[in-house]
Design a protein around this motif. Structure first.
Motif, short mmCIF file in Angstrom:
data_model
loop_
_atom_site.label_atom_id
_atom_site.label_comp_id
_atom_site.label_asym_id
_atom_site.label_seq_id
_atom_site.Cartn_x
_atom_site.Cartn_y
_atom_site.Cartn_z
N LEU A 84 0.79 -1.23 0.00
CA LEU A 84 0.00 0.00 0.00
C LEU A 84 0.82 1.28 0.00
CD1 LEU A 84 -2.93 -0.92 2.41
CD2 LEU A 84 -2.74 -1.22 -0.03
N ARG A 85 2.10 1.20 -0.31
CA ARG A 85 2.86 2.44 -0.34
C ARG A 85 2.36 3.33 -1.48
NH1 ARG A 85 7.74 0.55 -1.86
NH2 ARG A 85 6.88 -1.56 -1.81
N ALA A 86 2.39 4.65 -1.25
CA ALA A 86 1.90 5.58 -2.26
C ALA A 86 2.79 5.53 -3.49
CB ALA A 86 1.89 6.99 -1.67
N PRO A 87 2.24 5.92 -4.65
CA PRO A 87 3.06 5.94 -5.86
C PRO A 87 4.32 6.78 -5.63
CG PRO A 87 0.78 6.51 -6.36
CD PRO A 87 0.87 6.36 -4.88
N GLY A 88 5.47 6.26 -6.03
CA GLY A 88 6.71 7.01 -5.89
C GLY A 88 7.45 6.72 -4.61
N MET A 89 6.75 6.11 -3.62
CA MET A 89 7.46 5.82 -2.37
C MET A 89 8.16 4.47 -2.47
SD MET A 89 6.32 5.72 1.62
CE MET A 89 6.21 7.47 1.79
N THR A 90 9.43 4.53 -2.85
CA THR A 90 10.21 3.31 -2.89
C THR A 90 10.57 2.93 -1.46
OG1 THR A 90 12.21 4.61 -3.02
CG2 THR A 90 11.23 3.93 -5.11
N PHE A 91 11.13 1.72 -1.30
CA PHE A 91 11.51 1.31 0.06
C PHE A 91 12.46 2.33 0.69
CE2 PHE A 91 10.29 -2.71 2.04
CZ PHE A 91 9.37 -3.16 1.11
N PHE A 92 13.34 2.90 -0.12
CA PHE A 92 14.31 3.82 0.47
C PHE A 92 13.82 5.26 0.51
CE2 PHE A 92 17.04 0.21 -0.70
CZ PHE A 92 17.47 -0.08 0.58
N LYS A 93 12.53 5.48 0.21
CA LYS A 93 11.94 6.78 0.49
C LYS A 93 10.99 6.69 1.67
CE LYS A 93 12.30 9.61 -3.67
NZ LYS A 93 12.53 8.77 -4.86
N MET A 94 10.90 5.50 2.29
CA MET A 94 10.01 5.36 3.44
C MET A 94 10.64 6.05 4.65
SD MET A 94 8.55 1.46 3.39
CE MET A 94 9.99 0.77 4.20
N PRO A 95 9.80 6.66 5.51
CA PRO A 95 10.34 7.18 6.77
C PRO A 95 10.96 6.04 7.57
CG PRO A 95 8.07 7.91 6.43
CD PRO A 95 8.38 6.91 5.35
N LEU A 96 11.96 6.34 8.38
CA LEU A 96 12.64 5.28 9.12
C LEU A 96 11.75 4.66 10.18
CD1 LEU A 96 16.14 6.92 9.21
CD2 LEU A 96 15.60 4.68 8.25
N SER A 97 10.72 5.40 10.62
CA SER A 97 9.78 4.79 11.56
C SER A 97 9.08 3.61 10.90
CB SER A 97 8.75 5.80 12.05
OG SER A 97 8.18 6.47 10.96
N VAL A 98 8.83 3.71 9.58
CA VAL A 98 8.22 2.60 8.87
C VAL A 98 9.18 1.42 8.81
CG1 VAL A 98 7.22 1.84 6.69
CG2 VAL A 98 6.74 4.12 7.56
N TRP A 99 10.46 1.71 8.57
CA TRP A 99 11.46 0.64 8.59
C TRP A 99 11.49 -0.06 9.94
CZ3 TRP A 99 14.20 -1.99 5.15
CH2 TRP A 99 14.35 -1.45 3.87
N GLY A 100 11.41 0.73 11.01
CA GLY A 100 11.42 0.15 12.35
C GLY A 100 10.24 -0.77 12.55
N LEU A 101 9.04 -0.29 12.17
CA LEU A 101 7.84 -1.11 12.34
C LEU A 101 7.89 -2.35 11.45
CD1 LEU A 101 5.25 1.79 12.48
CD2 LEU A 101 5.56 0.07 14.25
N TYR A 102 8.47 -2.18 10.27
CA TYR A 102 8.55 -3.29 9.31
C TYR A 102 9.46 -4.40 9.85
CZ TYR A 102 9.60 -5.68 4.91
OH TYR A 102 9.77 -6.63 3.94
N ALA A 103 10.64 -4.00 10.34
CA ALA A 103 11.56 -5.01 10.90
C ALA A 103 10.91 -5.69 12.10
CB ALA A 103 12.88 -4.35 11.30
#
Lengths: 203, 541, 96
Positions: free
Chosen positions: B188-207
């Motif tokens: 469900l990431r918005a168009p243009g939001m690649t994995f490396f454009k995600m906020p780091l809080s999303v990375w934290g929640l994802y891990a």
């Protein structure tokens, strides 16, 4: 028009990914039990061999064939649904459910035989046997019991899928429920594929 | 038509579509509402556990204090542990902010499975109710400690089966939340939001979600086995039947050590979001922080044996687990250095959320470094099961998770309520909490070093002064927490109206009104720049 | 749409071939259990069970036709995770 984007059937990609992630958790759930099994078998090889002789190899083999056949009919149910033949799909789902019932019946007779011989947890006869045999039967009842619960849950999901098929909520374009029920069913099959040799075929 | 549009863009907590009141919340599958549902429950549990903790400190104020007897004290620390671990800290950030903020952070309108999401909340509630019932029925509250170690948990007369079953249910809820988060991030990431454009809080929640999915089933089956063992006596953990109690410890810690990372990883992610915002600078080492989250999640799953150094496991296992434990310090240190480096030459604004974030780094560093003492085999023999351990994990969990979630609350509060809290009260609350925290827990390092064991309701006279100091610290800490909570609760309806973007954040949720409408975006946003790119923002504000 | 996800759809022929293989492997594993091959036996039955599982995963569960990277890597992730959990536990069991 607004606010209800999620009221309809589940998006196909999403539903599939969610189910696979769930399958991972199921494998790890049983994984903890397989870890216990392997340690206790490693520590008590002779007892495990002796206890395994008390299980009916015939029933185990029969149930393996039954479950593999049910997996085939489940796979065919999805195949027919994707091809747009809902009636045939329903037939295969019914076949799967009947085979699951067969599996449970055989399992029931097996468990009953063990109970008759005093081979159940905390039975006086079992407690008089060496520790390795107590552990074998403890694990046998826990693991096949948890597996049987999964069989029952799988039948329930298939029943729900049949109802949705009859009401036309599921078709070739929206097959997620039946697809996921089938994925779950194959998982139940895969777990049995390991349970069977580990309990019934210790040579 | 105009009217419908107006209702569709009304605040998410306004009555929607005929249903109003509490029922409209209990049946809502909206991610923001479910986030608030979790927040309310967890707030109640947290306050309860704080009260239990303070009661224990009253008992320990002097060695002759008789507020409770030894058994009651055992029940108190067991309940405090069960509530804080299973009902507050593990679910905490993934359920509250994983729901409230995550879809907005990735530019989605909801989680991937909204109905499953609400179902998870009900499972969580059900697990909590079961745990509460276990306290009052069938022999009474567990006195085993939150770890339910066998063989004691098999022998004790109290209500262990229901409590462990409650933990199993809570685990299921946690797993479903994890599945929801992973699927949302992937789909469900918005168009243009690649994995490396995600906020780091999303990375934290994802891990974190991966740890929830891969580790929680193990504790699920372990808890079920305790239930089955108690009901049928299958023998797998019972030494009188050949079972090996150490295997219980292995299975328990295979989950429960990674659980520490379920607690801390999402907090680290949120902290990584706050440092750039309040330093007005892009994050230093984005990819390193993102990958270190995955590294912590994976290496952190390999270190459980360090809870068992003195349990009688093999020396080989001791040495391997000790080595792996030291390794996990590396990705943690990477994060700390990157946060500090982000501040370098930044334009730092000491707003309340940032005060909490800075405190997080300070306290987490103390907790992490004392963890190295405990990870060393020889030192561990002396320090095992002493106050040193208690101080260490409170620095990590309260200093880390606690201050992390306070930072998150103060950061997203304007988005959650549409109001601002009193910044003065927030700073006072922060200061009192910070001082109280250190007065409370730091003496425990010293007492532990001197040999004060944990889980005792009284102690030798040589600990009198430090125990009293620690108790006073706990009262100050509780007062500070109360100031923070009152400030947040009181201003939820009465505070000044919050602007859409009070902190000047560049992540997507700040492009929405405060509070956001039920449906976040009418048209999905298109992402063209990174989450910490502040160019062109200063003029607008 | 759906056809972009599953390009080469398996048909009845594939499903029945896999089914026959599964039944055949079951026969092999039951037979092998009555042979006296000592400690090798556990390796043999596990290898056969592994092969059967892979067949089910690849064909019945369609992993062979899967295009999504996430779904493709899930099973390897789980197997590695479980192997690591079991392996690290054995550092205790083997040397205690």
């Amino acid at each position: 028009m607004s606010g209800h984007t999620h009221a309809g059937p589940i998006d196909r990609d999403r539903g599939c990914i969610g189910m696979w992630l769930f399958i991972c958790t199921e494998i790890l759930l049983f994984g903890g039990l397989f870890l216990l099994y392997s340690v206790y078998r490693y520590k008590n090889p002779a007892d495990f061999h002796a206890a395994s002789q008390d299980l009916s190899r015939f029933s185990g083999t029969l149930n393996t064939i039954v479950l593999i056949t049910s997996s085939l009919s489940a796979a065919l149910a999805v195949h027919e649904l994707r091809e747009g033949r809902a009636a045939r799909s329903k037939l295969f789902i019914w076949a799967t459910i009947l085979l699951a019932l067969t599996f449970l019946t055989v399992k029931g007779f097996e468990w009953a035989a063990k109970f008759e011989h005093g081979l159940y947890p905390n039975a006086a006869h079992l407690l008089s046997l060496p520790p390795g045999q107590i552990l074998f039967f403890g694990l046998y009842f826990t693991m096949t019991g948890l597996h049987a619960i999964h069989v029952i849950v799988g039948m329930g999901i298939f029943g729900y899928g049949l109802r949705a098929l009859s009401r036309g909520k599921i078709d070739a374009e929206h097959p997620v429920l039946v697809e996921n029920a089938t994925l779950f069913w194959h998982l139940v099959d895969v777990i049995w594929i390991f349970l069977f040799p580990l309990f019934y075929l210790i040579s | 038509m105009g009217d419908t549009v107006h209702e569709a863009r009304a605040p998410y907590f306004a009555p929607q579509g005929g249903r109003r009141g509490i029922l409209s919340w209990l049946t809502s599958t909206n991610h923001k509402r479910i986030g608030i549902l979790y927040l309310s429950l967890i707030g109640v549990f947290f306050s309860t556990a704080v009260v239990l903790g303070v009661l224990m400190r009253v008992q320990l104020q002097s060695p002759s204090m008789r507020l409770m007897d030894a058994r009651t004290y055992n029940i108190m620390f067991t309940l405090h542990g069960i509530i804080q671990i299973f009902l507050v800290v593990i679910p905490g950030i993934p359920t509250i902010f994983g729901n409230f903020a995550l879809p907005m952070l990735v530019g989605a309108n909801d989680m991937a499975f909204p109905r499953l999401n609400l179902f998870s909340w009900y499972l969580f509630l059900f697990g909590a109710v079961l745990a509460a019932v276990a306290v009052f029925t069938n022999g009474g509250a567990p006195d085993t400690g939150w770890t339910f170690y066998v063989p004691f948990s098999l022998k004790t007369s109290v209500n262990v089966p229901l409590a462990t079953f409650a933990v199993f249910i809570l685990g299921m809820s946690s797993i479903l939340t994890g599945i929801n988060i992973v699927t949302t991030v992937h789909q469900l990431r918005a168009p243009g939001m690649t994995f490396f454009k995600m906020p780091l809080s999303v990375w934290g929640l994802y891990a974190t979600a991966w740890v929830q999915i891969l580790a929680t089933p193990i504790v699920g089956i372990t808890m079920l086995l305790i239930v089955v063992e108690r009901l049928f006596g299958i023998g797998v953990f019972d030494p009188t039947k050949g079972g090996d109690p150490l295997l219980y410890q292995h299975l328990f810690w295979i989950y429960s050590h990674p659980a520490v990372y379920i607690m801390i990883l999402p907090a680290m992610g949120i902290i990584s979001d706050l440092f750039p915002v309040f330093s007005r600078k892009n994050i230093f080492g984005y990819k390193m922080i993102a990958f270190s989250s995955l590294a912590i999640a994976s290496v952190g799953s390999l270190v459980w044996g360090h809870h068992m150094y003195v349990s009688g496991q093999s020396d080989t296992a001791d040495i391997i687990f000790s080595l792996l434990t030291f390794l996990v310090a590396v990705p943690s240190a990477i994060k700390v250095f990157n946060w500090i480096a982000t501040m370098y030459k930044g334009s730092i604004k000491l707003e309340p959320p940032f005060l909490f974030a800075l405190t997080f780094v300070f306290l987490f560093s103390i907790g992490g470094l004392t963890g190295l003492f405990l990870g060393a085999l020889s030192a561990n023999v002396q320090l095992h099961d002493t106050y040193f351990v208690v101080a260490h994990f409170h620095y990590i969990i309260f200093g880390g998770f606690g201050f992390g979630i306070f930072a998150a609350l103060h950061y997203w509060y304007p988005k959650m309520t549409g109001r601002m809290y009193s910044k003065t009260a927030a700073v006072v609350g922060w200061l009192v909490t910070f001082v109280g925290f250190n007065v409370f827990y730091f003496p425990m390092f010293i007492m532990g070093w001197q040999g004060m064991p944990r889980r005792y309701y009284s102690y030798l006279p040589k600990f009198n002064e430090l125990q009293l100091l620690s108790s006073v610290g706990s009262y100050v800490l509780a007062a500070g927490v109360a100031i923070i909570l009152v400030n947040l609760l009181y201003n939820a309806k009465r505070g000044a109206k919050a602007p859409d973007n009070p902190w000047g954040g560049a992540t997507l949720e700040w492009t929405l009104p405060s509070p956001p409408p039920l449906e976040n975006w009418e048209e999905p946003p298109t992402v063209t720049k990174g989450p910490y790119d502040y160019s062109g923002m200063e003029e607008k504000r | 749409m759906s056809d972009t996800k599953i390009e080469r759809k398996p048909g009845y022929r594939t499903y029945f071939a896999v089914y026959a293989a599964l039944v055949g492997l079951t026969a092999v594993t039951v037979t092998s259990a009555s042979l006296d091959i000592g400690r090798l036996a556990i390796a043999v039955v596990l290898a056969i069970a592994g092969t059967k599982s892979v067949l089910v995963l690849l064909y019945f569960m369609h992993l062979r036709y899967e295009k999504r990277l996430l779904v493709k890597i899930l099973m390897p992730i789980v197997v590695v995770t479980l192997a690591v959990f079991i392996g690290l536990t054995y550092t205790d069991i083997l040397y205690r």
